[in-house]
Design a protein around this motif. Sequence first.
Motif, mmCIF file in Angstrom:
data_model
loop_
_atom_site.group_PDB
_atom_site.id
_atom_site.type_symbol
_atom_site.label_atom_id
_atom_site.label_comp_id
_atom_site.label_asym_id
_atom_site.label_seq_id
_atom_site.Cartn_x
_atom_site.Cartn_y
_atom_site.Cartn_z
ATOM 1 N N MET A 1 -9.418 -2.585 -10.610
ATOM 2 C CA MET A 1 -9.738 -1.688 -9.498
ATOM 3 C C MET A 1 -8.500 -1.058 -8.876
ATOM 4 O O MET A 1 -8.539 -0.565 -7.755
ATOM 5 C CB MET A 1 -10.523 -2.466 -8.437
ATOM 6 C CG MET A 1 -11.806 -3.067 -8.962
ATOM 7 S SD MET A 1 -12.591 -4.188 -7.784
ATOM 8 C CE MET A 1 -11.431 -5.564 -7.789
ATOM 9 N N GLY A 2 -7.412 -1.097 -9.607
ATOM 10 C CA GLY A 2 -6.187 -0.480 -9.116
ATOM 11 C C GLY A 2 -5.274 -1.478 -8.436
ATOM 12 O O GLY A 2 -5.570 -2.668 -8.329
ATOM 13 N N PHE A 3 -4.150 -0.962 -7.964
ATOM 14 C CA PHE A 3 -3.109 -1.778 -7.349
ATOM 15 C C PHE A 3 -2.848 -1.254 -5.948
ATOM 16 O O PHE A 3 -2.776 -0.042 -5.734
ATOM 17 C CB PHE A 3 -1.845 -1.736 -8.196
ATOM 18 C CG PHE A 3 -2.076 -2.230 -9.601
ATOM 19 C CD1 PHE A 3 -1.861 -3.550 -9.940
ATOM 20 C CD2 PHE A 3 -2.539 -1.371 -10.591
ATOM 21 C CE1 PHE A 3 -2.090 -4.012 -11.231
ATOM 22 C CE2 PHE A 3 -2.775 -1.816 -11.882
ATOM 23 C CZ PHE A 3 -2.549 -3.143 -12.193
ATOM 24 N N VAL A 4 -2.725 -2.158 -4.999
ATOM 25 C CA VAL A 4 -2.639 -1.735 -3.607
ATOM 26 C C VAL A 4 -1.218 -1.409 -3.165
ATOM 27 O O VAL A 4 -1.019 -0.596 -2.258
ATOM 28 C CB VAL A 4 -3.256 -2.797 -2.675
ATOM 29 C CG1 VAL A 4 -4.749 -2.916 -2.933
ATOM 30 C CG2 VAL A 4 -2.593 -4.168 -2.854
ATOM 31 N N SER A 5 -0.221 -2.039 -3.787
ATOM 32 C CA SER A 5 1.153 -1.846 -3.332
ATOM 33 C C SER A 5 2.114 -2.586 -4.248
ATOM 34 O O SER A 5 1.689 -3.362 -5.103
ATOM 35 C CB SER A 5 1.323 -2.391 -1.908
ATOM 36 O OG SER A 5 1.202 -3.814 -1.905
ATOM 37 N N PRO A 6 3.416 -2.392 -4.058
ATOM 38 C CA PRO A 6 4.386 -3.272 -4.722
ATOM 39 C C PRO A 6 4.256 -4.694 -4.176
ATOM 40 O O PRO A 6 3.588 -4.915 -3.160
ATOM 41 C CB PRO A 6 5.743 -2.671 -4.340
ATOM 42 C CG PRO A 6 5.457 -1.328 -3.778
ATOM 43 C CD PRO A 6 4.077 -1.363 -3.240
ATOM 44 N N ASP B 1 5.883 1.715 4.294
ATOM 45 C CA ASP B 1 5.002 2.729 4.861
ATOM 46 C C ASP B 1 3.642 2.088 5.136
ATOM 47 O O ASP B 1 3.435 0.899 4.841
ATOM 48 C CB ASP B 1 4.909 3.944 3.930
ATOM 49 C CG ASP B 1 4.198 3.658 2.606
ATOM 50 O OD1 ASP B 1 3.536 2.607 2.486
ATOM 51 O OD2 ASP B 1 4.307 4.484 1.684
ATOM 52 N N PRO B 2 2.683 2.820 5.707
ATOM 53 C CA PRO B 2 1.385 2.214 6.043
ATOM 54 C C PRO B 2 0.630 1.632 4.850
ATOM 55 O O PRO B 2 -0.256 0.796 5.023
ATOM 56 C CB PRO B 2 0.613 3.386 6.672
ATOM 57 C CG PRO B 2 1.671 4.270 7.239
ATOM 58 C CD PRO B 2 2.806 4.181 6.267
ATOM 59 N N ARG B 3 0.977 2.039 3.631
ATOM 60 C CA ARG B 3 0.293 1.511 2.439
ATOM 61 C C ARG B 3 1.022 0.328 1.821
ATOM 62 O O ARG B 3 0.588 -0.193 0.793
ATOM 63 C CB ARG B 3 0.127 2.620 1.396
ATOM 64 C CG ARG B 3 -0.754 3.780 1.859
ATOM 65 C CD ARG B 3 -0.957 4.787 0.736
ATOM 66 N NE ARG B 3 0.324 5.348 0.309
ATOM 67 C CZ ARG B 3 0.599 5.725 -0.937
ATOM 68 N NH1 ARG B 3 -0.305 5.592 -1.885
ATOM 69 N NH2 ARG B 3 1.777 6.230 -1.246
ATOM 70 N N GLY B 4 2.140 -0.094 2.423
ATOM 71 C CA GLY B 4 2.870 -1.242 1.907
ATOM 72 C C GLY B 4 3.934 -0.895 0.888
ATOM 73 O O GLY B 4 4.532 -1.790 0.288
ATOM 74 N N ASN B 5 4.194 0.400 0.671
ATOM 75 C CA ASN B 5 5.240 0.829 -0.256
ATOM 76 C C ASN B 5 6.579 0.911 0.471
ATOM 77 O O ASN B 5 6.639 0.972 1.705
ATOM 78 C CB ASN B 5 4.911 2.204 -0.842
ATOM 79 C CG ASN B 5 3.558 2.238 -1.515
ATOM 80 O OD1 ASN B 5 3.180 1.305 -2.206
ATOM 81 N ND2 ASN B 5 2.819 3.325 -1.304
ATOM 82 N N MET C 1 7.242 1.701 -6.705
ATOM 83 C CA MET C 1 7.770 0.942 -5.567
ATOM 84 C C MET C 1 7.770 1.792 -4.303
ATOM 85 O O MET C 1 7.571 1.287 -3.206
ATOM 86 C CB MET C 1 9.182 0.459 -5.883
ATOM 87 C CG MET C 1 9.798 -0.460 -4.842
ATOM 88 S SD MET C 1 9.082 -2.110 -4.828
ATOM 89 C CE MET C 1 9.933 -2.874 -6.211
ATOM 90 N N ARG C 2 7.958 3.104 -4.468
ATOM 91 C CA ARG C 2 8.014 4.006 -3.317
ATOM 92 C C ARG C 2 6.713 4.768 -3.091
ATOM 93 O O ARG C 2 6.256 4.928 -1.960
ATOM 94 C CB ARG C 2 9.160 5.015 -3.498
ATOM 95 C CG ARG C 2 9.483 5.831 -2.241
ATOM 96 C CD ARG C 2 10.128 7.164 -2.575
ATOM 97 N NE ARG C 2 9.183 8.027 -3.291
ATOM 98 C CZ ARG C 2 8.256 8.753 -2.683
ATOM 99 N NH1 ARG C 2 8.117 8.726 -1.372
ATOM 100 N NH2 ARG C 2 7.450 9.514 -3.392
#
Length: 494
Positions: A415-420, A433-437, A461-462
């Motif tokens: 279902m995808g990846f949420v962040s690094p 950032d707000p998405r955890g990157n 990562m970014r």
Amino acid sequence: MGKVTGFLEFQRLQEASEDAKTRLGHYREFVLHLTDEEASRQGARCMDCGIPFCQSGCPVNNIIPDWNDLVYRGNWKLALDTLHSTNNFPEFTGRVCPAPCEASCTLNINNDAVGIKSIEHAIIDKGWEEGWVVPQPSAHRTGKKVAVVGSGPAGLACAQQLARAGHDVTVFEKNDRIGGLLRYGIPDFKLEKSHIDRRVEQMKAEGVAFRAGVLVGELDGAGVNDLSKERIGPAQLLEEFDAVALTGGAEAPRDLPVPGRELRGVHFAMEFLPQQNRTVAGDKVANQILATGKHVVVIGGGDTGSDCVGTSNRQGAESVTQFELMPQPPQQENKPLTWPNWPYKLRTSSSHEEGCERDWAVTTKRFVDDGKGNVKGLVAARVEWKKDEATGQMKMSEVPGSEFELPADLVLFAMGFVSPVGKVLEAFGVDKDPRGNAKAATDGAGCYATNVPKVFAAGDMRRGQSLVVWAIREGRQCARAIDEFLMGESTLPR
């Protein structure tokens, strides 16, 4: 650009591939590049369109009309040089990129787009076959040292560019082989790992040092592949190197916390896929997750889900079903509405063609226990999507009475990846950032620089989960930013 009337004379030609039933018996690539004559005809279809939207549709801004024309005229060596001027690794993108350039092709407005990806594939394969791809070591050394953390496409592109600028570059990878998610996230039947290996050899000859099996910082969370045998703290890197580039993947997977999640047989895709890649490489994998003889359900309709389908079928699954939460896309996009942007339409991969039941607008409610702690099925329901009048956003609701149960001996979350991985960034003290990157701008002064002095970030990562071609772009641009930081100016391309 190509033949003036070529788009009227020649049709788009798909690359030949091995029969679906035959290729299920192995893990090798099964798509063949075009012959010289076929590629020339495809290059001839490139129109003198005035504004080549394909270039802006391509994240690395490949100079597509030029190398199309060069292939049409038989000047393959210059075509390769032109391709390499914007893309360090066209053998990766020529195989696994979804080709947003083709969606932006002017011919795509009312015809079949130029087969740009197939021409790119043919150019780089010919380049390797002819021995034209050779090391390009820098003529001078700067004495500056750069650490690149992560050896996926962003890290490799960043490292190669910096080495060619004369810096001493060391690439750190937590797994036992170089390549990142190219190595352990993409099945061999889409990208054989020999393509990575020969690029690594080229980069070694250019002065890049590789340290595999070394984890920089800390790890957290399930589903993150880690074969490290050594650990290095961020403080040590910052002391030993003049700059550090964080180029790891967005590896933290999206979970599905429903009843039965803890049952044996319910796994993240990135627990399943890397094991098969390691097996193909000759490793002995203890307790390998296998689909052999099982009813497999893949939850998630993207590329990772497709890779799970193809791998499950090759392992001899009894059945493979793939769910997607969103509604089924249309068979054909509305070109006047979407062109030159990436269109929303139904996409059928080669893995789907090999055998898979697909279903859309389905939500998984719980997993069924066989009484011994193993999954034996799942309960799902159908959903419908409607626009919320108050917010204007699409809102999901379950269709009453639509529950159904499927047998499932193996469930794979794709279902995808949420962040690094969060702890890697936290170990360096990098703002998120707000998405955890990793928080870093891509323009203006200090682009790709984080809040931590000397630390830069690029790729997934970014920007979060994205395409290989975006990773290459960011790696190249990050290299230029680091070169400017170290030297005050840079001659590396943007």
